[in-house]
Design a protein around this motif. Sequence first.
Motif, short mmCIF file in Angstrom:
data_model
loop_
_atom_site.label_atom_id
_atom_site.label_comp_id
_atom_site.label_asym_id
_atom_site.label_seq_id
_atom_site.Cartn_x
_atom_site.Cartn_y
_atom_site.Cartn_z
N PHE A 236 -1.31 -3.00 5.92
CA PHE A 236 -1.29 -1.59 6.31
C PHE A 236 -0.90 -0.67 5.14
O PHE A 236 -1.32 0.48 5.09
CB PHE A 236 -0.31 -1.39 7.47
N CYS A 237 -0.05 -1.16 4.25
CA CYS A 237 0.40 -0.35 3.11
C CYS A 237 0.13 -1.17 1.85
O CYS A 237 1.04 -1.60 1.15
CB CYS A 237 1.89 -0.06 3.21
N ALA A 238 -1.14 -1.39 1.56
CA ALA A 238 -1.52 -2.38 0.53
C ALA A 238 -1.20 -1.91 -0.88
O ALA A 238 -0.96 -2.73 -1.76
CB ALA A 238 -3.01 -2.70 0.65
N GLY B 3 -0.22 -6.06 -4.56
CA GLY B 3 0.59 -7.22 -4.97
C GLY B 3 0.65 -8.29 -3.88
O GLY B 3 0.35 -9.46 -4.13
N LYS B 4 0.97 -7.86 -2.67
CA LYS B 4 1.11 -8.85 -1.58
C LYS B 4 -0.26 -9.23 -1.02
O LYS B 4 -0.49 -10.37 -0.64
CB LYS B 4 2.04 -8.32 -0.50
N ASP C 33 -4.32 2.07 2.77
CA ASP C 33 -3.24 2.85 2.15
C ASP C 33 -3.63 4.32 2.25
O ASP C 33 -4.81 4.65 2.35
CB ASP C 33 -3.04 2.46 0.67
N THR C 34 -2.62 5.17 2.22
CA THR C 34 -2.92 6.61 2.22
C THR C 34 -3.23 7.08 0.80
O THR C 34 -3.70 8.20 0.61
CB THR C 34 -1.71 7.42 2.75
N ARG D 27 -3.65 4.39 -5.57
CA ARG D 27 -3.07 3.03 -5.56
C ARG D 27 -4.13 2.00 -5.20
O ARG D 27 -4.21 0.93 -5.80
CB ARG D 27 -1.92 2.96 -4.56
N GLU E 62 -0.83 7.10 9.24
CA GLU E 62 -0.75 5.89 10.07
C GLU E 62 -1.45 6.04 11.42
O GLU E 62 -1.76 5.05 12.08
CB GLU E 62 0.72 5.45 10.25
N ASP F 186 4.26 -3.37 4.60
CA ASP F 186 5.15 -3.29 3.43
C ASP F 186 5.42 -1.81 3.20
O ASP F 186 4.81 -1.17 2.33
CB ASP F 186 4.42 -3.93 2.23
C1 LIG Z 1 5.96 -0.51 -0.93
S1 LIG Z 1 4.49 0.23 -1.33
C2 LIG Z 1 3.33 -1.04 -1.09
C3 LIG Z 1 3.32 -2.07 -2.16
C4 LIG Z 1 2.19 -3.07 -2.03
N1 LIG Z 1 2.13 -3.66 -0.70
C5 LIG Z 1 2.31 -4.19 -3.05
O1 LIG Z 1 2.73 -5.30 -2.71
O2 LIG Z 1 1.99 -3.94 -4.21
C6 LIG Z 1 4.18 1.25 0.05
C7 LIG Z 1 2.80 1.84 0.12
O3 LIG Z 1 2.70 2.55 1.35
C8 LIG Z 1 1.76 3.58 1.15
N2 LIG Z 1 1.92 4.53 2.27
C9 LIG Z 1 2.71 5.62 2.37
N3 LIG Z 1 2.56 6.19 3.58
C10 LIG Z 1 1.66 5.45 4.25
C11 LIG Z 1 1.09 5.54 5.56
N4 LIG Z 1 1.44 6.52 6.39
N5 LIG Z 1 0.20 4.61 5.93
C12 LIG Z 1 -0.17 3.61 5.07
N6 LIG Z 1 0.34 3.48 3.82
C13 LIG Z 1 1.25 4.38 3.42
C14 LIG Z 1 2.10 4.11 -0.22
O4 LIG Z 1 1.02 4.80 -0.77
C15 LIG Z 1 2.43 2.81 -0.97
O5 LIG Z 1 1.31 2.33 -1.65
#
Ligand SMILES: C[S@@+](CC[C@H](N)C(=O)[O-])C[C@H]1O[C@@H](n2cnc3c(N)ncnc32)[C@H](O)[C@@H]1O
Length: 449
Positions: free
Chosen positions: A256-258, A262-263, A281-282, A286, A310, A328
Amino acid sequence: MAGSSKKKSPLRRPSTGGARVNRGAAGPRYGVISLVAQLIDLLNLFDGPADAVISRFFKDHPELGGRDRPVVAEAAYCWLRYRYRINHLAQSGEGGPTVMRQAKLALLWSGAPEAIWSAGRSEDNEWLSRVIHVPVDNLSQEPKTCLPAWLYEQITTEFGPDRALSFAQAVLSAAPLDLRVNTLKASTQEVVAGLAAQGIEVLPIAGLEDGLRAVGKPVVGRTEMFQEGLFEVQDAGSQWVSKLVAPRRGDLVIDFCAGAGGKTLAVAAAMKNTGRVVALDTSERRLQKFRPRAARSGMSNFYTMVINDEADPRLNKYFSKADRVVVDVPCSGMGTLRRNPDLKFRQGPQGVAELVEKQKSILHHACQLVKPDGRLVYITCSVLKQENEEIVEWFLANNPEFRLRRWTEVLNPADRPASADQTADTFRLWPEDGESDGFFAAVLQRSKS
Ligand SMILES: C[S@@+](CC[C@H](N)C(=O)[O-])C[C@H]1O[C@@H](n2cnc3c(N)ncnc32)[C@H](O)[C@@H]1O
């Protein structure tokens, strides 16, 4: 410490490498101190991530050669880690700009050669000789722990004073460089041998069959093996939380938050390119970074989608469809302070409270994509209960169709980090316990009907 009756202060001062402070006069490398001072002034604005400020600074200063750049960067990170202590001590000197004393101390504590930090005013060197012996335990909280009061108090309240002190000490060091072997393309033995052939030594990480820890800080990004996708750079903690997703071949996994993936990449490797991975991702920027990484890794079973937020209605088609949903969430990042020491100054209680609301909202929407008997894995790189256990409690109270699965039910004993509490339901890593970043994960299983 074993075999020693004298207890070391958990907040001992950094090593000076046995160096004595010379009464040196301004020398040819005084310019390095001055450049570090200029960089400190820029970092002090806290108007963006430190790594971006540092790379911009290097672009603006092409005169800085390859020999001095790492010295300047290390000193800048050292200043960020020890900012409260360095700035406090720098006030006690006299004459000349305070920032020059800050730069000198940062250079000394980051291990720069003596010829660099001893250049300049002899008065500053006398000051340096004095302050490196100031007993840390006599300092007030912020210079002593180098953590902002709000964070130190929150960790003390949530986990007790010993934890707060050991955490504070741990995040004063740089993080190690960890690699994940891409099992879609190579075996661990092949990567170890290939890196050794280029003079790069790596060590195994207990509990991570595909994980390797570099000795020192080699530049691995330019190796052919990296460019061909045989391994990725990924912190050991991040590798373990990815393993908690435990996808089966053929699964539909929604990340959901790729972000830059990385993951996602680690999860996809575990699926051996079967099934489907949807990376959301939003942030378009990224996800753009994820695509070349996926291509390099040989991952072919993915689809990316930039969502508005979301609650984006385009997600409706995945309602109750996913075998695994990885969440994540955006978080305070307080588990990554060794890598991102500036976060402790850019984050605060108000910011964390806003993140908590966002985390709840993302979780609320993401859980609707999980199919019956499927799983959601909630992940943060924060150590704060507020973003971790408290969110999970809130989620379970509001979503009775989900139950918490103990993390030890998902990872075999051989695949677990020894430093994580094996008796806890949720998964938690602290930087000081196992030399990974701080991470939290909870495996939430949806009921069959
Ligand atoms: C902790 S980081 C993710 C790191 C990634 N999973 C990795 O392992 O490299 C959180 C991510 O959430 C995204 N984000 C922020 N708000 C969001 C939303 N409402 N829905 C989905 N993604 C969102 C951010 O853009 C960011 O890339």
